[in-house]
Each structure stands twice: as C-alpha cells, then as structure tokens.
Design an enzyme around this catalytic site. Structure first.
Site, PDB file in Angstrom:
ATOM      1  N   ASN A   1     -17.947  82.337  -1.560  1.00 54.32           N
ATOM      2  CA  ASN A   1     -16.541  82.455  -1.168  1.00 54.32           C
ATOM      3  C   ASN A   1     -16.396  83.668  -0.255  1.00 54.32           C
ATOM      4  O   ASN A   1     -16.487  84.814  -0.701  1.00 54.32           O
ATOM      5  CB  ASN A   1     -15.671  82.615  -2.417  1.00 54.32           C
ATOM      6  CG  ASN A   1     -14.187  82.704  -2.098  1.00 54.32           C
ATOM      7  OD1 ASN A   1     -13.784  82.803  -0.941  1.00 54.32           O
ATOM      8  ND2 ASN A   1     -13.358  82.677  -3.123  1.00 54.32           N
TER       9      ASN A   1
ATOM     10  N   CYS B   1      -7.616  84.767   0.570  1.00 54.45           N
ATOM     11  CA  CYS B   1      -8.403  83.583   0.954  1.00 54.45           C
ATOM     12  C   CYS B   1      -7.622  82.594   1.818  1.00 54.45           C
ATOM     13  O   CYS B   1      -8.215  81.815   2.560  1.00 54.45           O
ATOM     14  CB  CYS B   1      -8.929  82.870  -0.280  1.00 54.45           C
ATOM     15  SG  CYS B   1     -10.043  83.878  -1.292  1.00 54.45           S
TER      16      CYS B   1
ATOM     17  N   HIS C   1     -11.245  75.275   1.752  1.00 54.64           N
ATOM     18  CA  HIS C   1     -11.687  76.616   1.392  1.00 54.64           C
ATOM     19  C   HIS C   1     -12.956  76.510   0.556  1.00 54.64           C
ATOM     20  O   HIS C   1     -13.013  75.762  -0.414  1.00 54.64           O
ATOM     21  CB  HIS C   1     -10.573  77.313   0.606  1.00 54.64           C
ATOM     22  CG  HIS C   1     -10.946  78.667   0.100  1.00 54.64           C
ATOM     23  ND1 HIS C   1     -11.611  79.595   0.868  1.00 54.64           N
ATOM     24  CD2 HIS C   1     -10.743  79.258  -1.116  1.00 54.64           C
ATOM     25  CE1 HIS C   1     -11.795  80.701   0.160  1.00 54.64           C
ATOM     26  NE2 HIS C   1     -11.282  80.514  -1.046  1.00 54.64           N
TER      27      HIS C   1
END
Length: 332
Positions: A285, A121, A255
């Site tokens: 996500n 990520c 994020h």
C-alpha cells in the site's frame, strides 16, 4: 472553456530497495515481532514492497519529481507549458513549502500554480478531481498530477497489523484540457465520523516537539468494511453520471491496499478479474501513490487502448474515498 480533460501520459518512480515478505519477517524477528510470508500474503496479497533510502535521494519530493518528469516527457509537454502541479501526499519531506512547489522548481515549470492535497490514500483521486475541474473551467490547459509517499517513515515496526502493509513510491499523470471526452465523471466523498480511531496518524509539531503518535494506527476490520462499501458505491455513481455500466470497464485500477478488498469490489461491480490491475503484490500500500503507480504499470504493459473505459478509485483515512471513470485518450 474545455468540456473535458484527458490523461495524456503516465509516469512512476520506485525506490531501488525491494523488501520481500521473508526479508521483512527476518527484520521483524530481530525486534521480537513474529510474522512470515504466508501470513502476510494470504491476508493482504502483498509479497514485497519498496522502502526509500534518503541517502540515495529517495525522498517524497525526489520520487514525485521523477514520476512527474517521466509523465511530462512521455506526453511531450515542455516544462514551460505546464500550468498546474498538484501533488497528493501524506508524507511530505517538510511542513512547508509544499512538495508541489519543490517539484515545480526541479522540473523547471517556473510560475505555474502548485499545491499539495492531503487525503491520505484517497489523495490521488482528490488531486485528479481538482485538476480536472480547473482544466475544464480554464484558463489552465496542462497539469501534472502526482501521488508520492514514503510511508516507511511512519510505520511502527512493532505493530504487525500495519507494518507489513505499506511501501514507498510515486506515480503521476500528465493531464490536458480536451474537447473530446477524457475524464467522464469523478466524485470525492468523506465521513469525518470515522476519525483517527479508525485510521490515523496523530503527530504534529508543537513548540519544537512532536505531539501525538508518529505512527499509523488502524482498525483493520472497520477499514475493510468501509472500503468495500465506499468504493462500490462511488464506482456505481460515477458510472451512472458517465452513462455507462461498471461491467463495461476494460481496465479497473483500484487502490492497491488489500487484494481481498479489490476482488470483493470488482465482484460487486461485475468487473471481470482480468480487467483488474494488481500491483499490490509488489508495491504494498503506497497510499496516494497507489493508483497512479498501478495505472502506469498497466499502461507500460499495454493493457489499455484508445477508447477503453478506465475506472480509478481509492479510499483512505478521513475516511475519504472517491472514484473517477474515463475514456482512454493518451498521447502514448
């Protein structure tokens, strides 16, 4: 040698299929996993996500190339002017050649440097930092930096704690060397003590078979704490290095993993809620694609103007995390 690099334009690509929480809950119920829209939304802020369909050409590579092409065209960069392509992904379509090499071929940027970055990520922040350093040092002048993922391929739909979180997509920026301040400061961090037991996917190819687990494993509580602490600290450091205060940030692009993490970090940094970009509700996500997708959404919504301070940050397995602060100087 240039002192800075700057983001000239952004781009994105999303799969066609939108899966709402209610639709996902129905799918999960068919295999005996119970959840519902309220359970997902109140814990994560996620309302829907996109799932790629390879039969429609929605692979990690195809999505990456589409996002990069849009960024390149909006920046008005010709393919033969691109010196560097960096793709952040943890879900490549194959072990090798790299996703970046395939993107290069699809865009017609023959001969430029092309490589992948694997920091899950946090990948886009790592890729942006690497490209920024290479453009500052020369001789590279123009780069495409991409985050692209098809996380739906590695979700265990029997694990309610993770299967509701992830989605697919790609985001990209066109980066250019500049004598005027663009990316002011960027930093990357990692702590390998927090290994696959905290967040990981242990599968690998061995003797023609898959060894290890092909699905995401996560300790949600541990990740939450590490994310808040890491993102807050890295933002404070890049702000200090840039000679600004986090409270001066006009556009905050964290994020997009969990709305509670995002809100907590913004509060700790003194960044008002209205400055924060929130695409987690629609995208879930998307790992390395998360930050560039959210940035592109903000740009297309005219939420950022010339000279604004923009804070980008992400955290992922490793644990790996990082932040970048920049002054907005785009072509569009």
């Amino acid at each position: 040698m240039s002192m800075y690099s700057r983001i000239a334009a952004t781009g994105s690509a999303l799969p066609k299929t939108r899966i709402s929480n209610a639709e996902l809950a129905t799918r999960l119920a068919s295999i005996g996993v119970e959840t519902n829209d309220e359970w997902i939304r109140t814990r994560t802020g996620i309302e829907a996500r996109r799932f790629a369909d390879p039969t429609l050409g929605e692979t990690t590579t195809e999505l990456a190339a589409a996002a990069a092409k849009e960024a390149m065209e909006r920046a008005r960069f010709e393919p033969d002017s691109i010196d560097l392509i960096v793709v952040a992904t943890t879900t490549p379509d194959m072990v090798f050649p790299s996703t970046a090499a395939h993107v290069q071929s699809m865009l017609g940027c023959t001969g430029c440097a092309a490589f992948d970055v694997q920091a899950v990520c946090a990948g886009f922040i790592y890729a942006l930092n690497a490209a920024d350093a290479m453009l500052r040092a020369g001789p590279y002048r123009r780069a495409l930096v991409v985050g692209s993922e098809t996380m739906s391929r590695v979700i265990d739909f029997n694990d309610r704690s993770t299967c509701v979180l992830f989605g697919d997509g790609a985001g990209a920026v066109a980066l250019e060397a500049s004598d005027a301040p663009g990316i002011l400061a960027a930093r990357m961090y990692a702590d390998g003590r927090y290994d696959e037991k905290v967040l990981g996917l242990t599968a690998c190819l061995s003797n023609g078979k898959i060894a290890g687990s092909p699905f995401i494993n996560m300790d949600g509580r541990q990740v939450f704490k590490l994310a808040v602490d890491g993102l807050t600290g890295s933002a404070e450091e890049v702000a200090r290095l840039a000679g600004v205060s986090p409270s001066e940030v006009k556009l905050f692009v964290p994020h997009q993993a969990n709305l509670r993490i995002m809100t907590m970090v913004a509060k700790k940094l003194g960044i008002p809620d209205e400055a924060m970009v929130k695409t987690v509700s629609e995208h879930g996500n998307t790992s390395a694609a998360s930050v560039p997708l959210a940035l592109d959404a903000a740009v297309k919504a005219n939420r950022v103007k010339e000279g604004d301070l923009v804070l980008l940050q992400a955290v992922g397995a490793g644990m790996a995390w990082g932040s970048a602060i920049l002054k907005w100087r785009a072509n569009v």
